[in-house]
Write a protein that holds these residues in place. Sequence first.
Motif, short mmCIF file in Angstrom:
data_model
loop_
_atom_site.label_atom_id
_atom_site.label_comp_id
_atom_site.label_asym_id
_atom_site.label_seq_id
_atom_site.Cartn_x
_atom_site.Cartn_y
_atom_site.Cartn_z
N ASP A 1 -85.30 8.52 -43.74
CA ASP A 1 -85.28 7.21 -44.39
C ASP A 1 -85.82 6.14 -43.45
O ASP A 1 -85.50 6.13 -42.25
N GLY A 2 -86.62 5.23 -44.00
CA GLY A 2 -87.11 4.10 -43.24
C GLY A 2 -88.31 4.40 -42.37
O GLY A 2 -88.75 3.53 -41.61
N VAL A 3 -88.84 5.61 -42.44
CA VAL A 3 -89.98 6.01 -41.61
C VAL A 3 -91.23 6.09 -42.50
O VAL A 3 -91.18 6.64 -43.59
N SER A 4 -92.34 5.53 -42.00
CA SER A 4 -93.60 5.61 -42.73
C SER A 4 -94.76 5.73 -41.76
O SER A 4 -94.60 5.54 -40.56
N ASP A 5 -95.92 6.04 -42.29
CA ASP A 5 -97.18 6.10 -41.53
C ASP A 5 -97.06 6.96 -40.28
O ASP A 5 -97.39 6.55 -39.18
N VAL A 6 -96.58 8.19 -40.45
CA VAL A 6 -96.45 9.13 -39.32
C VAL A 6 -97.84 9.69 -39.01
O VAL A 6 -98.54 10.16 -39.91
N THR B 1 -96.63 9.25 -33.73
CA THR B 1 -96.34 7.82 -33.80
C THR B 1 -95.96 7.53 -35.24
O THR B 1 -96.37 8.23 -36.16
N TRP B 2 -95.14 6.48 -35.44
CA TRP B 2 -94.70 6.13 -36.77
C TRP B 2 -94.24 4.69 -36.81
O TRP B 2 -94.04 4.05 -35.79
N VAL B 3 -94.04 4.20 -38.03
CA VAL B 3 -93.49 2.87 -38.25
C VAL B 3 -92.05 3.06 -38.74
O VAL B 3 -91.80 3.86 -39.65
N GLN B 4 -91.13 2.34 -38.12
CA GLN B 4 -89.71 2.40 -38.47
C GLN B 4 -89.31 1.07 -39.10
O GLN B 4 -89.55 0.02 -38.50
N ASP B 5 -88.72 1.12 -40.30
CA ASP B 5 -88.24 -0.11 -40.93
C ASP B 5 -87.33 -0.88 -39.97
O ASP B 5 -86.47 -0.29 -39.33
#
Length: 51
Positions: free
Chosen positions: A39-44, A7-11
């Motif tokens: 790019d633009g992906v965080s908190d994986v 799971t991840w957060v996408q800008d």
Amino acid sequence: MESVKLTWVQDGAEGRRESAVSYSPAAAEDYKRYKEAQDGVSDVQIVPAQT
């Protein structure tokens, strides 16, 4: 065998995204590093897959 997903957060997207496929825990580590490099992906995160 245990299955996991990413799971991840996408800008620009609302909420968390989830992988459509499941992985073995060992493979998930590789896919996590790949996803984190995008790019633009965080908190994986690696989470248990629902069966």
